[in-house]
Design a protein around this motif. Sequence first.
Motif, mmCIF file in Angstrom:
data_model
loop_
_atom_site.group_PDB
_atom_site.id
_atom_site.type_symbol
_atom_site.label_atom_id
_atom_site.label_comp_id
_atom_site.label_asym_id
_atom_site.label_seq_id
_atom_site.Cartn_x
_atom_site.Cartn_y
_atom_site.Cartn_z
ATOM 1 N N GLU A 1 0.827 -1.199 0.000
ATOM 2 C CA GLU A 1 0.000 0.000 0.000
ATOM 3 C C GLU A 1 0.865 1.256 0.000
ATOM 4 O O GLU A 1 0.572 2.211 -0.714
ATOM 5 C CB GLU A 1 -0.944 -0.001 1.191
ATOM 6 N N GLN A 2 1.929 1.224 0.789
ATOM 7 C CA GLN A 2 2.837 2.371 0.838
ATOM 8 C C GLN A 2 3.507 2.577 -0.521
ATOM 9 O O GLN A 2 3.646 3.703 -0.983
ATOM 10 C CB GLN A 2 3.898 2.178 1.918
ATOM 11 N N ASN A 3 3.917 1.487 -1.152
ATOM 12 C CA ASN A 3 4.553 1.590 -2.464
ATOM 13 C C ASN A 3 3.574 2.139 -3.493
ATOM 14 O O ASN A 3 3.941 2.959 -4.333
ATOM 15 C CB ASN A 3 5.092 0.225 -2.926
ATOM 16 N N ALA A 4 2.321 1.696 -3.432
ATOM 17 C CA ALA A 4 1.309 2.190 -4.362
ATOM 18 C C ALA A 4 1.074 3.683 -4.149
ATOM 19 O O ALA A 4 1.000 4.454 -5.107
ATOM 20 C CB ALA A 4 0.018 1.411 -4.197
ATOM 21 N N LEU A 5 0.976 4.097 -2.889
ATOM 22 C CA LEU A 5 0.779 5.502 -2.564
ATOM 23 C C LEU A 5 1.973 6.331 -3.018
ATOM 24 O O LEU A 5 1.822 7.396 -3.611
ATOM 25 C CB LEU A 5 0.545 5.681 -1.062
ATOM 26 N N TYR B 1 4.555 10.193 -6.503
ATOM 27 C CA TYR B 1 5.678 10.445 -7.410
ATOM 28 C C TYR B 1 5.166 10.897 -8.776
ATOM 29 O O TYR B 1 5.672 11.842 -9.368
ATOM 30 C CB TYR B 1 6.548 9.195 -7.556
ATOM 31 N N LYS B 2 4.121 10.249 -9.269
ATOM 32 C CA LYS B 2 3.546 10.624 -10.570
ATOM 33 C C LYS B 2 3.015 12.047 -10.531
ATOM 34 O O LYS B 2 3.243 12.831 -11.449
ATOM 35 C CB LYS B 2 2.418 9.653 -10.949
ATOM 36 N N ILE B 3 2.318 12.384 -9.457
ATOM 37 C CA ILE B 3 1.768 13.736 -9.324
ATOM 38 C C ILE B 3 2.903 14.757 -9.283
ATOM 39 O O ILE B 3 2.865 15.772 -9.995
ATOM 40 C CB ILE B 3 0.884 13.847 -8.067
ATOM 41 N N ALA B 4 3.906 14.476 -8.479
ATOM 42 C CA ALA B 4 5.040 15.397 -8.361
ATOM 43 C C ALA B 4 5.752 15.551 -9.692
ATOM 44 O O ALA B 4 6.110 16.662 -10.098
ATOM 45 C CB ALA B 4 6.000 14.908 -7.287
#
Length: 88
Positions: A7-11, A16-19
């Motif tokens: 879950e942490q990796n998915a978040l 990261y994509k947003i940034a």
Amino acid sequence: MGDINKEQNALFSVIYKIATDLVHAGHDEVVENAYNLSVSTYIEAEDTREKVDIVKLNAEIKEIVAREQVLRDEIDKIIADIEGGQEA
């Protein structure tokens, strides 16, 4: 415990994509948008609507309506037979 890491990796991937998208948006674009850092300002949502072939759909509807009429005609015949049998 393994699920939390997933879950942490998915978040992290989403963040990261947003940034990354914001960085690619560039400073000028952020300024033009009055420093609005809302994700929806910079990322276009994916269109997940189902594509419908309207010609095919209309053909299917036409077939259904025709079949419905055949069934209605058959029902009318049955009712006429029943009503005709009651008069005798």
